[in-house]
Design a protein around this motif. Sequence first.
Motif, PDB file in Angstrom:
ATOM      1  N   TRP A   1     -23.131  -0.294  26.154  1.00 45.41           N
ATOM      2  CA  TRP A   1     -23.860  -1.372  26.819  1.00 45.41           C
ATOM      3  C   TRP A   1     -25.286  -0.920  27.175  1.00 45.41           C
ATOM      4  O   TRP A   1     -26.060  -1.724  27.687  1.00 45.41           O
ATOM      5  CB  TRP A   1     -23.120  -1.835  28.080  1.00 45.41           C
ATOM      6  CG  TRP A   1     -22.891  -0.728  29.068  1.00 45.41           C
ATOM      7  CD1 TRP A   1     -23.735  -0.348  30.079  1.00 45.41           C
ATOM      8  CD2 TRP A   1     -21.769   0.147  29.126  1.00 45.41           C
ATOM      9  NE1 TRP A   1     -23.193   0.728  30.755  1.00 45.41           N
ATOM     10  CE2 TRP A   1     -21.986   1.038  30.197  1.00 45.41           C
ATOM     11  CE3 TRP A   1     -20.583   0.262  28.377  1.00 45.41           C
ATOM     12  CZ2 TRP A   1     -21.073   2.044  30.524  1.00 45.41           C
ATOM     13  CZ3 TRP A   1     -19.684   1.254  28.722  1.00 45.41           C
ATOM     14  CH2 TRP A   1     -19.930   2.123  29.778  1.00 45.41           C
TER      15      TRP A   1
ATOM     16  N   GLU B   1     -25.716 -10.326  32.117  1.00 51.11           N
ATOM     17  CA  GLU B   1     -24.331  -9.903  31.922  1.00 51.11           C
ATOM     18  C   GLU B   1     -23.462 -11.153  31.887  1.00 51.11           C
ATOM     19  O   GLU B   1     -23.409 -11.904  32.853  1.00 51.11           O
ATOM     20  CB  GLU B   1     -23.931  -8.990  33.096  1.00 51.11           C
ATOM     21  CG  GLU B   1     -22.732  -8.128  32.812  1.00 51.11           C
ATOM     22  CD  GLU B   1     -22.491  -7.121  33.922  1.00 51.11           C
ATOM     23  OE1 GLU B   1     -23.240  -6.128  34.001  1.00 51.11           O
ATOM     24  OE2 GLU B   1     -21.558  -7.325  34.712  1.00 51.11           O
ATOM     25  N   TYR B   2     -22.764 -11.365  30.768  1.00 51.57           N
ATOM     26  CA  TYR B   2     -21.903 -12.544  30.636  1.00 51.57           C
ATOM     27  C   TYR B   2     -20.460 -12.245  31.007  1.00 51.57           C
ATOM     28  O   TYR B   2     -19.719 -13.127  31.410  1.00 51.57           O
ATOM     29  CB  TYR B   2     -21.943 -13.082  29.203  1.00 51.57           C
ATOM     30  CG  TYR B   2     -23.300 -13.575  28.754  1.00 51.57           C
ATOM     31  CD1 TYR B   2     -24.121 -14.312  29.610  1.00 51.57           C
ATOM     32  CD2 TYR B   2     -23.757 -13.326  27.467  1.00 51.57           C
ATOM     33  CE1 TYR B   2     -25.357 -14.771  29.192  1.00 51.57           C
ATOM     34  CE2 TYR B   2     -24.995 -13.784  27.039  1.00 51.57           C
ATOM     35  CZ  TYR B   2     -25.787 -14.499  27.913  1.00 51.57           C
ATOM     36  OH  TYR B   2     -27.010 -14.961  27.502  1.00 51.57           O
ATOM     37  N   ASP B   3     -20.059 -11.010  30.813  1.00 52.18           N
ATOM     38  CA  ASP B   3     -18.658 -10.650  31.051  1.00 52.18           C
ATOM     39  C   ASP B   3     -18.593  -9.171  31.388  1.00 52.18           C
ATOM     40  O   ASP B   3     -19.406  -8.371  30.881  1.00 52.18           O
ATOM     41  CB  ASP B   3     -17.831 -10.947  29.784  1.00 52.18           C
ATOM     42  CG  ASP B   3     -16.333 -10.858  30.029  1.00 52.18           C
ATOM     43  OD1 ASP B   3     -15.912 -10.826  31.199  1.00 52.18           O
ATOM     44  OD2 ASP B   3     -15.584 -10.830  29.032  1.00 52.18           O
ATOM     45  N   ARG B   4     -17.632  -8.805  32.226  1.00 53.54           N
ATOM     46  CA  ARG B   4     -17.509  -7.402  32.639  1.00 53.54           C
ATOM     47  C   ARG B   4     -16.045  -7.097  32.914  1.00 53.54           C
ATOM     48  O   ARG B   4     -15.317  -7.941  33.444  1.00 53.54           O
ATOM     49  CB  ARG B   4     -18.345  -7.176  33.901  1.00 53.54           C
ATOM     50  CG  ARG B   4     -17.965  -5.936  34.723  1.00 53.54           C
ATOM     51  CD  ARG B   4     -18.854  -5.773  35.921  1.00 53.54           C
ATOM     52  NE  ARG B   4     -20.147  -5.221  35.536  1.00 53.54           N
ATOM     53  CZ  ARG B   4     -20.477  -3.926  35.636  1.00 53.54           C
ATOM     54  NH1 ARG B   4     -19.626  -3.046  36.109  1.00 53.54           N
ATOM     55  NH2 ARG B   4     -21.666  -3.512  35.269  1.00 53.54           N
ATOM     56  N   HIS B   5     -15.611  -5.932  32.549  1.00 53.55           N
ATOM     57  CA  HIS B   5     -14.362  -5.383  33.061  1.00 53.55           C
ATOM     58  C   HIS B   5     -14.564  -3.871  33.155  1.00 53.55           C
ATOM     59  O   HIS B   5     -14.533  -3.180  32.141  1.00 53.55           O
ATOM     60  CB  HIS B   5     -13.159  -5.719  32.178  1.00 53.55           C
ATOM     61  CG  HIS B   5     -11.872  -5.371  32.872  1.00 53.55           C
ATOM     62  ND1 HIS B   5     -11.307  -6.179  33.837  1.00 53.55           N
ATOM     63  CD2 HIS B   5     -11.092  -4.276  32.810  1.00 53.55           C
ATOM     64  CE1 HIS B   5     -10.220  -5.602  34.311  1.00 53.55           C
ATOM     65  NE2 HIS B   5     -10.069  -4.441  33.701  1.00 53.55           N
ATOM     66  N   ASP B   6     -14.815  -3.408  34.321  1.00 54.67           N
ATOM     67  CA  ASP B   6     -15.185  -2.018  34.619  1.00 54.67           C
ATOM     68  C   ASP B   6     -16.600  -1.681  34.136  1.00 54.67           C
ATOM     69  O   ASP B   6     -17.252  -0.813  34.695  1.00 54.67           O
ATOM     70  CB  ASP B   6     -14.204  -1.000  34.015  1.00 54.67           C
ATOM     71  CG  ASP B   6     -12.798  -1.110  34.588  1.00 54.67           C
ATOM     72  OD1 ASP B   6     -12.632  -1.786  35.625  1.00 54.67           O
ATOM     73  OD2 ASP B   6     -11.876  -0.527  34.000  1.00 54.67           O
ATOM     74  N   PHE B   7     -17.032  -2.294  33.059  1.00 56.95           N
ATOM     75  CA  PHE B   7     -18.390  -2.111  32.527  1.00 56.95           C
ATOM     76  C   PHE B   7     -18.757  -3.400  31.783  1.00 56.95           C
ATOM     77  O   PHE B   7     -17.882  -4.228  31.522  1.00 56.95           O
ATOM     78  CB  PHE B   7     -18.456  -0.888  31.589  1.00 56.95           C
ATOM     79  CG  PHE B   7     -17.330  -0.812  30.607  1.00 56.95           C
ATOM     80  CD1 PHE B   7     -17.372  -1.525  29.426  1.00 56.95           C
ATOM     81  CD2 PHE B   7     -16.207  -0.045  30.867  1.00 56.95           C
ATOM     82  CE1 PHE B   7     -16.336  -1.474  28.516  1.00 56.95           C
ATOM     83  CE2 PHE B   7     -15.155   0.015  29.963  1.00 56.95           C
ATOM     84  CZ  PHE B   7     -15.221  -0.691  28.781  1.00 56.95           C
TER      85      PHE B   7
ATOM     86  N   GLN C   1     -11.518  -3.139  24.379  1.00 51.83           N
ATOM     87  CA  GLN C   1     -12.117  -3.285  25.709  1.00 51.83           C
ATOM     88  C   GLN C   1     -11.528  -2.306  26.729  1.00 51.83           C
ATOM     89  O   GLN C   1     -12.224  -1.901  27.663  1.00 51.83           O
ATOM     90  CB  GLN C   1     -11.918  -4.719  26.226  1.00 51.83           C
ATOM     91  CG  GLN C   1     -12.698  -5.768  25.472  1.00 51.83           C
ATOM     92  CD  GLN C   1     -11.994  -6.270  24.223  1.00 51.83           C
ATOM     93  OE1 GLN C   1     -11.007  -5.698  23.757  1.00 51.83           O
ATOM     94  NE2 GLN C   1     -12.506  -7.346  23.660  1.00 51.83           N
ATOM     95  N   MET C   2     -10.278  -1.952  26.553  1.00 51.50           N
ATOM     96  CA  MET C   2      -9.652  -1.032  27.509  1.00 51.50           C
ATOM     97  C   MET C   2      -9.072   0.194  26.806  1.00 51.50           C
ATOM     98  O   MET C   2      -8.200   0.867  27.357  1.00 51.50           O
ATOM     99  CB  MET C   2      -8.529  -1.761  28.260  1.00 51.50           C
ATOM    100  CG  MET C   2      -9.045  -2.765  29.257  1.00 51.50           C
ATOM    101  SD  MET C   2      -9.847  -1.964  30.661  1.00 51.50           S
ATOM    102  CE  MET C   2      -8.442  -1.187  31.424  1.00 51.50           C
ATOM    103  N   ASP C   3      -9.564   0.470  25.620  1.00 52.86           N
ATOM    104  CA  ASP C   3      -9.034   1.604  24.860  1.00 52.86           C
ATOM    105  C   ASP C   3     -10.054   2.732  24.786  1.00 52.86           C
ATOM    106  O   ASP C   3     -11.224   2.545  25.088  1.00 52.86           O
ATOM    107  CB  ASP C   3      -8.676   1.146  23.443  1.00 52.86           C
ATOM    108  CG  ASP C   3      -7.663   0.025  23.458  1.00 52.86           C
ATOM    109  OD1 ASP C   3      -6.658   0.150  24.199  1.00 52.86           O
ATOM    110  OD2 ASP C   3      -7.882  -0.983  22.767  1.00 52.86           O
TER     111      ASP C   3
ATOM    112  N   GLY D   1     -16.444 -19.548  31.369  1.00 53.26           N
ATOM    113  CA  GLY D   1     -15.117 -19.249  30.839  1.00 53.26           C
ATOM    114  C   GLY D   1     -15.141 -18.891  29.368  1.00 53.26           C
ATOM    115  O   GLY D   1     -16.108 -18.294  28.861  1.00 53.26           O
TER     116      GLY D   1
ATOM    117  N   LEU E   1     -17.637 -16.916  25.433  1.00 50.29           N
ATOM    118  CA  LEU E   1     -17.286 -16.032  24.309  1.00 50.29           C
ATOM    119  C   LEU E   1     -17.308 -16.791  22.983  1.00 50.29           C
ATOM    120  O   LEU E   1     -17.674 -16.222  21.946  1.00 50.29           O
ATOM    121  CB  LEU E   1     -15.922 -15.381  24.540  1.00 50.29           C
ATOM    122  CG  LEU E   1     -15.828 -14.485  25.782  1.00 50.29           C
ATOM    123  CD1 LEU E   1     -14.482 -13.777  25.827  1.00 50.29           C
ATOM    124  CD2 LEU E   1     -16.956 -13.473  25.823  1.00 50.29           C
TER     125      LEU E   1
ATOM    126  N   LEU F   1     -16.291   5.619  25.624  1.00 46.53           N
ATOM    127  CA  LEU F   1     -17.479   4.919  26.119  1.00 46.53           C
ATOM    128  C   LEU F   1     -18.793   5.591  25.749  1.00 46.53           C
ATOM    129  O   LEU F   1     -19.800   5.446  26.449  1.00 46.53           O
ATOM    130  CB  LEU F   1     -17.388   4.703  27.640  1.00 46.53           C
ATOM    131  CG  LEU F   1     -16.153   3.911  28.111  1.00 46.53           C
ATOM    132  CD1 LEU F   1     -16.184   3.714  29.616  1.00 46.53           C
ATOM    133  CD2 LEU F   1     -16.076   2.566  27.412  1.00 46.53           C
TER     134      LEU F   1
END
Lengths: 125, 155
Positions: free
Chosen positions: B15, B26-32, B53-55, B78, B82, B102
């Motif tokens: 990112w 920033e349109y979307d985030r999960h931890d980063f 996204q979480m791997d 929502g 995406l 990352l």
Amino acid sequence: MPLSGRTLRTDEWLSQYLSHPLEEMDRSRPRASDLDGLSLQLGLISPKQACWTVRRRAPTSRDGVRYVRVGTLQGLGFTVLHTPNPRNEFHVSVTYFPVWDDEVAARFEGAFMKPVWHADEEGGV
Amino acid sequence: MSESQIRIDVGTPPWAPAADARVVEEYDRHDFPLSGVLEQGGIRYLFKCLLGQMDRASIWAYVPITADEERAIEDLRGDAVLDAIDHLLTNRMLTMAGAGDLHVFFAARIDAGIEDQQQVIGRFLKRWDAYTDEQRSAVTSASASATQVLAGPRC
């Protein structure tokens, strides 16, 4: 422009998405040293809902979620803020100052209820 | 005239894929940040995490974005956000990056057609696999992990 979050009540539930068995992916601390926190979701949501929110795909047996109350995290010294974004109006940021070290990670880990896995709920894939 | 393409440095977070690149929306985030707009050298680029996204391994896409395209996303909420991003990543020359833990390992230009995004990712993974022998040894585990994720269930 960032969206405005609302003030959270201490008795509100939060959900943390888990995407692997916990021994494979540490979810009790930020994933990189330059990240200042973790993401949770407002409310009690299912593994299926959490997986869709983060990955936008159907869940497998490896997808899960665990729950904690806002006040529990705050009582342990964490800052909990509702930080909605255009995609996810229920996004919550959890941060800790000054340093999210091993002791803080253990505190975070211990705050949650037992995880719920998609496989437990619906038989999984 | 060909579009400008973002410059990506190996070893950077996806990112913020270069010292002179920064997230401006920033349109979307999960931890980063998972999707948004980056600025580099006065040019704005749309970015999105396509997979992982979480791997430990993840795949990202970048494309120049115009002011009109940004305005079109601005009021969306929502899943529509995406959907709009995915539309902008279709039938364009993309810069794609593969990251492990990352940090960007590999980047390539991919001419995305109107095919399914999974097929675009598949083509990128082939490029990643064709990387030099020396570098491949370093990315094998991350690429294998991404391939495994790709083989998982689709949306």
